[in-house]
Design a protein around this motif. Structure first.
Motif, PDB file in Angstrom:
ATOM      1  N   LEU A  29       0.829  -1.213   0.000  1.00  0.00           N
ATOM      2  CA  LEU A  29       0.000   0.000   0.000  1.00  0.00           C
ATOM      3  C   LEU A  29       0.863   1.263   0.000  1.00  0.00           C
ATOM      4  O   LEU A  29       0.917   2.005   0.964  1.00  0.00           O
ATOM      5  N   VAL A  30       1.509   1.481  -1.127  1.00  0.00           N
ATOM      6  CA  VAL A  30       2.288   2.704  -1.319  1.00  0.00           C
ATOM      7  C   VAL A  30       1.416   3.697  -2.076  1.00  0.00           C
ATOM      8  O   VAL A  30       0.453   3.300  -2.753  1.00  0.00           O
ATOM      9  N   TYR A  85     -21.480  -3.793   5.436  1.00  0.00           N
ATOM     10  CA  TYR A  85     -22.572  -2.851   5.210  1.00  0.00           C
ATOM     11  C   TYR A  85     -22.028  -1.495   4.795  1.00  0.00           C
ATOM     12  O   TYR A  85     -20.869  -1.182   5.095  1.00  0.00           O
ATOM     13  N   PRO A  86     -22.845  -0.705   4.117  1.00  0.00           N
ATOM     14  CA  PRO A  86     -22.416   0.637   3.740  1.00  0.00           C
ATOM     15  C   PRO A  86     -21.899   1.392   4.964  1.00  0.00           C
ATOM     16  O   PRO A  86     -22.430   1.272   6.061  1.00  0.00           O
ATOM     17  N   GLY A  87     -20.842   2.130   4.750  1.00  0.00           N
ATOM     18  CA  GLY A  87     -20.235   2.896   5.824  1.00  0.00           C
ATOM     19  C   GLY A  87     -19.065   2.186   6.484  1.00  0.00           C
ATOM     20  O   GLY A  87     -18.288   2.810   7.196  1.00  0.00           O
ATOM     21  N   GLN A  88     -18.918   0.882   6.253  1.00  0.00           N
ATOM     22  CA  GLN A  88     -17.789   0.156   6.833  1.00  0.00           C
ATOM     23  C   GLN A  88     -16.545   0.250   5.950  1.00  0.00           C
ATOM     24  O   GLN A  88     -15.461  -0.160   6.353  1.00  0.00           O
ATOM     25  N   ALA A  89     -16.720   0.781   4.753  1.00  0.00           N
ATOM     26  CA  ALA A  89     -15.620   1.045   3.827  1.00  0.00           C
ATOM     27  C   ALA A  89     -15.986   2.331   3.092  1.00  0.00           C
ATOM     28  O   ALA A  89     -17.123   2.809   3.189  1.00  0.00           O
ATOM     29  N   HIS A  90     -15.037   2.891   2.357  1.00  0.00           N
ATOM     30  CA  HIS A  90     -15.341   4.105   1.603  1.00  0.00           C
ATOM     31  C   HIS A  90     -16.437   3.833   0.567  1.00  0.00           C
ATOM     32  O   HIS A  90     -17.250   4.700   0.279  1.00  0.00           O
ATOM     33  N   ARG A  91     -16.396   2.628   0.006  1.00  0.00           N
ATOM     34  CA  ARG A  91     -17.442   2.228  -0.936  1.00  0.00           C
ATOM     35  C   ARG A  91     -17.602   0.714  -0.864  1.00  0.00           C
ATOM     36  O   ARG A  91     -16.682   0.001  -0.470  1.00  0.00           O
ATOM     37  N   THR A  92     -18.789   0.266  -1.226  1.00  0.00           N
ATOM     38  CA  THR A  92     -19.089  -1.164  -1.234  1.00  0.00           C
ATOM     39  C   THR A  92     -19.712  -1.512  -2.578  1.00  0.00           C
ATOM     40  O   THR A  92     -20.643  -0.835  -3.017  1.00  0.00           O
ATOM     41  N   TRP A  93     -19.174  -2.535  -3.211  1.00  0.00           N
ATOM     42  CA  TRP A  93     -19.708  -3.040  -4.472  1.00  0.00           C
ATOM     43  C   TRP A  93     -20.307  -4.419  -4.213  1.00  0.00           C
ATOM     44  O   TRP A  93     -19.669  -5.276  -3.611  1.00  0.00           O
ATOM     45  N   ASP A 129      -3.743   5.264   4.887  1.00  0.00           N
ATOM     46  CA  ASP A 129      -4.650   6.251   4.306  1.00  0.00           C
ATOM     47  C   ASP A 129      -5.141   5.805   2.925  1.00  0.00           C
ATOM     48  O   ASP A 129      -5.195   6.589   1.976  1.00  0.00           O
ATOM     49  N   ALA A 130      -5.494   4.525   2.816  1.00  0.00           N
ATOM     50  CA  ALA A 130      -5.914   3.936   1.548  1.00  0.00           C
ATOM     51  C   ALA A 130      -7.428   4.024   1.380  1.00  0.00           C
ATOM     52  O   ALA A 130      -8.180   3.924   2.359  1.00  0.00           O
ATOM     53  N   LEU A 131      -7.859   4.198   0.146  1.00  0.00           N
ATOM     54  CA  LEU A 131      -9.274   4.100  -0.202  1.00  0.00           C
ATOM     55  C   LEU A 131      -9.660   2.631  -0.052  1.00  0.00           C
ATOM     56  O   LEU A 131      -9.007   1.746  -0.611  1.00  0.00           O
ATOM     57  N   LEU A 132     -10.701   2.364   0.694  1.00  0.00           N
ATOM     58  CA  LEU A 132     -11.097   0.995   0.992  1.00  0.00           C
ATOM     59  C   LEU A 132     -12.415   0.674   0.295  1.00  0.00           C
ATOM     60  O   LEU A 132     -13.416   1.355   0.503  1.00  0.00           O
ATOM     61  N   THR A 133     -12.390  -0.357  -0.542  1.00  0.00           N
ATOM     62  CA  THR A 133     -13.582  -0.811  -1.253  1.00  0.00           C
ATOM     63  C   THR A 133     -13.855  -2.260  -0.886  1.00  0.00           C
ATOM     64  O   THR A 133     -12.971  -3.102  -0.987  1.00  0.00           O
ATOM     65  N   HIS A 134     -15.069  -2.535  -0.443  1.00  0.00           N
ATOM     66  CA  HIS A 134     -15.491  -3.925  -0.266  1.00  0.00           C
ATOM     67  C   HIS A 134     -16.127  -4.360  -1.584  1.00  0.00           C
ATOM     68  O   HIS A 134     -17.031  -3.683  -2.073  1.00  0.00           O
ATOM     69  N   ALA A 135     -15.666  -5.469  -2.132  1.00  0.00           N
ATOM     70  CA  ALA A 135     -16.295  -6.077  -3.296  1.00  0.00           C
ATOM     71  C   ALA A 135     -16.917  -7.380  -2.799  1.00  0.00           C
ATOM     72  O   ALA A 135     -16.206  -8.341  -2.495  1.00  0.00           O
TER      73      ALA A 135
END
Length: 120
Positions: free
Chosen positions: A29-30, A100-108, A58-64
């Protein structure tokens, strides 16, 4: 990582494998990098370990989230080159707590089609 230790089915060193994976994630995570953590993370607790590394970096976190019904999941599992034993799969289904929404920056939410069918 388990396979590199001798057997992909060997669950005896899960803590060490997880620690190694989290260390690799931290190193990967650079700034500007895209990193995928591909693991069965059934519960908020399991996901929180990955979240902690992402937050530190400080990474953007997406749950897929692959979201299919149990029959489809069972059919797909049967076609895998290394299927999960039926009793293990049933246990995983019982323990699964989706993100659930809100546990990551975005959820797909990825549906049966293999595409993102919903997002938050």
């Amino acid at each position: 990582m388990r396979e590199s230790r001798g057997s992909r089915a060997d669950q005896s060193a899960n803590a060490e494998v997880l620690r190694e994976g989290l260390n690799r994630l931290d190193a990967a995570l650079v700034p500007g990098a895209t990193v995928v953590w591909d693991a069965t993370s059934l519960s908020p607790h399991q996901r929180s370990l990955v979240h902690a590394v992402a937050h530190r970096r400080d990474a953007l976190l997406t749950h897929a989230v692959a979201w299919v019904d149990a029959d489809e999941l069972t059919a797909r599992n049967a076609r895998r080159s290394h299927p999960v034993p039926p009793d293990v799969l049933a246990s995983q289904l019982r323990r699964f707590v989706p993100p659930y929404p809100g546990q990551a920056h975005r959820t797909w939410y990825i549906g049966t089609s293999g595409t993102v069918e919903d997002r938050t």
